[in-house]
Design an enzyme around this catalytic site. Structure first.
Site, PDB file in Angstrom:
ATOM      1  N   ILE A  12       0.523  -1.029   0.372  1.00  0.00           N
ATOM      2  CA  ILE A  12      -0.203   0.259  -0.219  1.00  0.00           C
ATOM      3  C   ILE A  12       0.964   1.399  -0.088  1.00  0.00           C
ATOM      4  CG2 ILE A  12      -0.997   1.303   1.163  1.00  0.00           C
ATOM      5  CD1 ILE A  12      -2.780  -1.797   2.273  1.00  0.00           C
ATOM      6  N   THR A  99       7.581  -4.694  15.492  1.00  0.00           N
ATOM      7  CA  THR A  99       6.948  -3.580  14.214  1.00  0.00           C
ATOM      8  C   THR A  99       6.193  -2.818  15.239  1.00  0.00           C
ATOM      9  OG1 THR A  99       8.958  -4.565  12.275  1.00  0.00           O
ATOM     10  CG2 THR A  99       6.488  -2.836  12.613  1.00  0.00           C
ATOM     11  N   ASP A 134      -9.447  -2.686   9.513  1.00  0.00           N
ATOM     12  CA  ASP A 134     -10.538  -3.465  10.671  1.00  0.00           C
ATOM     13  C   ASP A 134     -10.656  -4.861  10.636  1.00  0.00           C
ATOM     14  OD1 ASP A 134     -10.586  -5.524   8.436  1.00  0.00           O
ATOM     15  OD2 ASP A 134     -12.238  -5.070   7.136  1.00  0.00           O
ATOM     16  N   GLU A 135      -9.604  -5.544  11.283  1.00  0.00           N
ATOM     17  CA  GLU A 135      -9.310  -6.514  11.839  1.00  0.00           C
ATOM     18  C   GLU A 135      -9.258  -6.380  13.404  1.00  0.00           C
ATOM     19  OE1 GLU A 135      -6.986  -9.543  10.753  1.00  0.00           O
ATOM     20  OE2 GLU A 135      -7.155  -9.435   8.372  1.00  0.00           O
ATOM     21  N   TYR A 159      -1.111 -10.455  14.503  1.00  0.00           N
ATOM     22  CA  TYR A 159      -1.186  -9.467  14.189  1.00  0.00           C
ATOM     23  C   TYR A 159      -2.291  -8.415  14.392  1.00  0.00           C
ATOM     24  CZ  TYR A 159      -2.790  -6.425   9.954  1.00  0.00           C
ATOM     25  OH  TYR A 159      -2.954  -5.187   9.288  1.00  0.00           O
ATOM     26  N   SER A 160      -3.466  -8.050  14.266  1.00  0.00           N
ATOM     27  CA  SER A 160      -4.942  -7.412  14.167  1.00  0.00           C
ATOM     28  C   SER A 160      -4.920  -7.003  16.369  1.00  0.00           C
ATOM     29  CB  SER A 160      -6.213  -8.189  14.662  1.00  0.00           C
ATOM     30  OG  SER A 160      -6.523  -9.176  15.418  1.00  0.00           O
ATOM     31  N   TYR A 216      -9.113 -22.116   2.414  1.00  0.00           N
ATOM     32  CA  TYR A 216      -8.722 -22.013   4.054  1.00  0.00           C
ATOM     33  C   TYR A 216     -10.543 -22.750   4.906  1.00  0.00           C
ATOM     34  CZ  TYR A 216      -5.000 -19.666   4.376  1.00  0.00           C
ATOM     35  OH  TYR A 216      -2.870 -19.126   4.042  1.00  0.00           O
TER      36      TYR A 216
HETATM   37  P1  NAD Z   1       3.451  -4.726   3.374  1.00  0.00           P
HETATM   38  O1  NAD Z   1       3.463  -5.843   4.510  1.00  0.00           O
HETATM   39  O2  NAD Z   1       3.064  -5.265   1.831  1.00  0.00           O
HETATM   40  O3  NAD Z   1       4.284  -3.937   3.720  1.00  0.00           O
HETATM   41  C1  NAD Z   1       5.000  -3.184   5.368  1.00  0.00           C
HETATM   42  C2  NAD Z   1       5.760  -2.221   4.842  1.00  0.00           C
HETATM   43  O4  NAD Z   1       6.887  -1.728   6.086  1.00  0.00           O
HETATM   44  C3  NAD Z   1       6.965  -3.089   3.738  1.00  0.00           C
HETATM   45  O5  NAD Z   1       7.762  -1.667   2.717  1.00  0.00           O
HETATM   46  C4  NAD Z   1       7.941  -3.230   5.346  1.00  0.00           C
HETATM   47  O6  NAD Z   1       9.869  -3.186   4.716  1.00  0.00           O
HETATM   48  C5  NAD Z   1       8.159  -2.021   5.952  1.00  0.00           C
HETATM   49  N1  NAD Z   1       9.015  -2.181   7.455  1.00  0.00           N
HETATM   50  C6  NAD Z   1       8.633  -3.798   8.024  1.00  0.00           C
HETATM   51  N2  NAD Z   1       8.714  -2.861   9.528  1.00  0.00           N
HETATM   52  C7  NAD Z   1       9.953  -2.355   9.545  1.00  0.00           C
HETATM   53  C8  NAD Z   1       9.755  -1.110  10.039  1.00  0.00           C
HETATM   54  N3  NAD Z   1      10.289  -2.105  11.454  1.00  0.00           N
HETATM   55  N4  NAD Z   1      10.456  -0.821   9.973  1.00  0.00           N
HETATM   56  C9  NAD Z   1      10.521   0.431   9.132  1.00  0.00           C
HETATM   57  N5  NAD Z   1      10.066   0.051   7.620  1.00  0.00           N
HETATM   58  C10 NAD Z   1       9.157  -1.655   8.044  1.00  0.00           C
HETATM   59  O7  NAD Z   1       2.020  -4.382   4.012  1.00  0.00           O
HETATM   60  P2  NAD Z   1       0.929  -3.737   3.179  1.00  0.00           P
HETATM   61  O8  NAD Z   1      -0.079  -4.666   2.972  1.00  0.00           O
HETATM   62  O9  NAD Z   1       0.723  -2.892   2.732  1.00  0.00           O
HETATM   63  O10 NAD Z   1       0.237  -2.785   4.552  1.00  0.00           O
HETATM   64  C11 NAD Z   1       0.533  -1.241   5.526  1.00  0.00           C
HETATM   65  C12 NAD Z   1      -0.371  -0.566   6.561  1.00  0.00           C
HETATM   66  O11 NAD Z   1      -1.438  -1.022   6.102  1.00  0.00           O
HETATM   67  C13 NAD Z   1       0.621  -2.136   7.211  1.00  0.00           C
HETATM   68  O12 NAD Z   1      -0.192  -0.847   8.502  1.00  0.00           O
HETATM   69  C14 NAD Z   1      -1.219  -2.857   7.705  1.00  0.00           C
HETATM   70  O13 NAD Z   1      -1.047  -2.864   8.980  1.00  0.00           O
HETATM   71  C15 NAD Z   1      -2.209  -1.238   7.199  1.00  0.00           C
HETATM   72  N6  NAD Z   1      -3.627  -2.129   6.107  1.00  0.00           N
HETATM   73  C16 NAD Z   1      -3.074  -3.593   5.291  1.00  0.00           C
HETATM   74  C17 NAD Z   1      -4.592  -3.861   4.643  1.00  0.00           C
HETATM   75  C18 NAD Z   1      -4.288  -5.029   3.564  1.00  0.00           C
HETATM   76  O14 NAD Z   1      -5.269  -5.071   2.755  1.00  0.00           O
HETATM   77  N7  NAD Z   1      -3.033  -4.871   3.046  1.00  0.00           N
HETATM   78  C19 NAD Z   1      -5.519  -3.299   4.732  1.00  0.00           C
HETATM   79  C20 NAD Z   1      -5.864  -2.213   6.044  1.00  0.00           C
HETATM   80  C21 NAD Z   1      -4.836  -2.024   6.884  1.00  0.00           C
HETATM   81  O1  DAU Z   2      -8.718  -6.707   6.516  1.00  0.00           O
HETATM   82  C1  DAU Z   2      -7.884  -6.010   6.394  1.00  0.00           C
HETATM   83  C2  DAU Z   2      -6.748  -7.003   6.127  1.00  0.00           C
HETATM   84  O2  DAU Z   2      -6.337  -7.761   5.243  1.00  0.00           O
HETATM   85  C3  DAU Z   2      -4.912  -6.075   7.232  1.00  0.00           C
HETATM   86  O3  DAU Z   2      -4.893  -5.823   8.280  1.00  0.00           O
HETATM   87  C4  DAU Z   2      -3.627  -7.401   6.535  1.00  0.00           C
HETATM   88  O4  DAU Z   2      -2.644  -6.539   6.526  1.00  0.00           O
HETATM   89  C5  DAU Z   2      -4.666  -8.007   5.056  1.00  0.00           C
HETATM   90  O5  DAU Z   2      -3.121  -9.202   5.146  1.00  0.00           O
HETATM   91  C6  DAU Z   2      -5.350  -8.577   4.549  1.00  0.00           C
HETATM   92  O6  DAU Z   2      -5.436  -9.330   5.922  1.00  0.00           O
HETATM   93  P1  DAU Z   2      -6.816 -11.325   5.651  1.00  0.00           P
HETATM   94  O7  DAU Z   2      -6.131 -11.968   6.786  1.00  0.00           O
HETATM   95  O8  DAU Z   2      -7.728 -10.974   5.442  1.00  0.00           O
HETATM   96  O9  DAU Z   2      -5.924 -10.727   3.900  1.00  0.00           O
HETATM   97  P2  DAU Z   2      -5.470 -12.677   3.610  1.00  0.00           P
HETATM   98  O10 DAU Z   2      -5.223 -11.931   1.925  1.00  0.00           O
HETATM   99  O11 DAU Z   2      -4.117 -12.971   3.970  1.00  0.00           O
HETATM  100  O12 DAU Z   2      -6.239 -13.431   3.701  1.00  0.00           O
HETATM  101  C7  DAU Z   2      -8.176 -12.557   3.288  1.00  0.00           C
HETATM  102  C8  DAU Z   2      -8.804 -14.343   3.200  1.00  0.00           C
HETATM  103  O13 DAU Z   2      -8.504 -15.631   2.218  1.00  0.00           O
HETATM  104  C9  DAU Z   2      -9.241 -14.901   4.595  1.00  0.00           C
HETATM  105  O14 DAU Z   2     -10.355 -15.006   5.385  1.00  0.00           O
HETATM  106  C10 DAU Z   2      -7.845 -15.874   4.206  1.00  0.00           C
HETATM  107  C11 DAU Z   2      -8.558 -16.352   3.019  1.00  0.00           C
HETATM  108  N1  DAU Z   2      -7.018 -17.059   2.672  1.00  0.00           N
HETATM  109  C12 DAU Z   2      -5.256 -16.766   2.678  1.00  0.00           C
HETATM  110  C13 DAU Z   2      -5.050 -17.501   2.341  1.00  0.00           C
HETATM  111  C14 DAU Z   2      -3.015 -17.021   2.200  1.00  0.00           C
HETATM  112  C15 DAU Z   2      -7.288 -18.411   2.152  1.00  0.00           C
HETATM  113  O15 DAU Z   2      -8.444 -18.712   2.205  1.00  0.00           O
HETATM  114  N2  DAU Z   2      -5.963 -19.230   1.309  1.00  0.00           N
HETATM  115  C16 DAU Z   2      -5.129 -18.498   1.811  1.00  0.00           C
HETATM  116  O16 DAU Z   2      -3.959 -19.106   0.905  1.00  0.00           O
END
Ligand code: NAD
Ligand code: DAU
Length: 351
Positions: A12, A99, A134-135, A159-160, A216
């Site tokens: 993101i 972190t 939202d988690e 994580y959450s 899953y």
């Molecule tokens: P990501 O795992 O793709 O990226 C995380 C980044 O943070 C990486 O570039 C990593 O190198 C960096 N990082 C990790 N530890 C660090 C540290 N100690 N110091 C400096 N940099 C560090 O994550 P993402 O999916 O891009 O999520 C970004 C943010 O958005 C997170 O805070 C996550 O909780 C939040 N978020 C993600 C989602 C989603 O669906 N991916 C949804 C809602 C909120």
């Molecule tokens: O809701 C926001 C969150 O969404 C973010 O805060 C997290 O950083 C982000 O990773 C994501 O979390 P989820 O656990 O919802 O995402 P994930 O893609 O890991 O899984 C989405 C759904 O799919 C979840 O119900 C688990 C399921 N899943 C996931 C994987 C990786 C499977 O069924 N099979 C899989 O192999």
């Protein structure tokens, strides 16, 4: 004027940085530790662009954060950096505490010390924008109303829980010290540069490789899905006009069960890159469920719409098509991130 972005080489964060420069020349200092999830290739199009300064470093490194704040005097911090994958947090929660909790604490303390010395105007104009999830609200029953900003916190995974802890720290630093904070709690993002450990990119890359598509449990878990570009526009809206100390839920009004997501990805691949072996759904495999798996998330995003006029621009249909096409067009990026470390993770998680 400068922004300090943390985690701007992740999924993101890198989308945010790239989107920012489409409409602004305001410089960004990008602090990222480049963990397995951070990837400078996401930012390759900014090579030689003087608006972007990349700093490899840890948000938990107080001396480094102090010096970045003193040198660059940002008008805002956008805090994306985190460990973000639920399954990894189940295997090893320690890094998530280090972190997401300790790192956020260090960032807040460094910010408080520097911000306290600013003049009144700079102090009032400064923003600490915490990017959360939202988690933190836990799991919803099938017919329960969607999460509003006043929903009780009930995190269920390491994580959450770590993100909930960081939200509480950010709130407390506002309430106690007056730090000008805003927090966004967003639903599941998808789109370009999504690391293929998460559901949608994992299904795309596995399908193209003819590997099993691991769902899953019964796959009836529901998530709200938002195209990453819409999350970026929501963050820009909250940064520009969000009220201090407030939280804003961000979502796509798009609840879908995991099985439906996987079937949609398969159907798009059947259309865009048909396989001689037959429909991609042949690869679907139900595997052991995630421990403590949350059944349903849903976001009520009326507050951000009413106060700031934000709504997602993409529907799921347009966003998922763009996403699948992006992965088809970026086979090199996919190959690069599937390093030895990635393969070790896949072996550990899926056997
Ligand atoms: P990501 O795992 O793709 O990226 C995380 C980044 O943070 C990486 O570039 C990593 O190198 C960096 N990082 C990790 N530890 C660090 C540290 N100690 N110091 C400096 N940099 C560090 O994550 P993402 O999916 O891009 O999520 C970004 C943010 O958005 C997170 O805070 C996550 O909780 C939040 N978020 C993600 C989602 C989603 O669906 N991916 C949804 C809602 C909120
Ligand atoms: O809701 C926001 C969150 O969404 C973010 O805060 C997290 O950083 C982000 O990773 C994501 O979390 P989820 O656990 O919802 O995402 P994930 O893609 O890991 O899984 C989405 C759904 O799919 C979840 O119900 C688990 C399921 N899943 C996931 C994987 C990786 C499977 O069924 N099979 C899989 O192999």
């Amino acid at each position: 004027m400068t922004l300090l972005v943390t985690g701007g080489a992740g999924f993101i964060g890198s989308n945010f940085v790239l989107d920012w420069f489409k409409t602004s020349d305001e410089p960004i200092v990008n602090l990222d530790a480049l963990t397995y999830a951070g990837n400078l290739a996401n930012l390759a199009s900014l090579a030689g662009d003087g608006r972007h300064l990349f700093v490899k470093g840890d948000i938990g490194d107080r001396a480094l954060v102090d010096s970045l704040l003193a040198t660059h005097q940002p008008r805002a911090i956008l805090h994306f950096a985190a460990e973000s994958h639920v399954d990894r947090s189940i295997h090893g929660p320690g890094e998530f505490m280090r972190t997401n909790v300790q790192g956020t604490f260090t960032l807040l303390e460094a910010t408080r010390a520097w911000w306290g010395g600013l003049g009144p105007e700079a102090k009032a104009g400064f923003r600490f924008h915490h990017v959360s999830t939202d988690e933190v609200y836990g799991s919803l029953a099938p017919d329960a109303p969607a999460f509003t900003e006043t929903h009780a916190y009930a995190p269920n995974s390491p994580y959450s829980a770590s993100k909930a802890a960081s939200d509480h720290l950010v709130r407390a630093w506002h309430h106690t010290y007056g730090l000008p904070v805003v927090t966004t709690n967003c639903s599941n993002n998808y789109g370009p540069y999504h690391f293929p450990e998460k559901l949608i990119p994992l299904m795309i890359v596995n399908a193209l490789a003819g590997k099993p598509l691991p769902i899953y449990g019964d796959g009836q878990q529901v998530r709200d899905w938002l195209f990453v570009g819409d999350h970026c526009s929501a963050i820009r809206a909250v940064l520009a006009g969000g009220r201090l100390g407030e939280t804003y839920n961000v979502g796509g009004w798009n609840e879908k069960a995991n099985v439906e997501i996987v079937h949609t990805v398969c159907a798009l691949l059947d259309e865009l890159r048909p396989s001689a072996a037959g429909p991609y759904t042949r690869l679907i495999t139900h595997v052991t469920d995630r421990p403590g798996h949350d059944r349903r998330y849903a976001i009520d995003a009326r507050k951000i719409e009413a106060e700031l006029g934000w709504r997602p621009a993409e529907t799921f249909e347009t966003g998922i098509r763009k996403t699948v096409q992006w992965y088809l067009d970026h086979a090199d990026w996919v190959a690069d991130v599937q390093s030895g470390a990635y393969r070790a993770w896949v072996d550990k998680q899926y056997g």
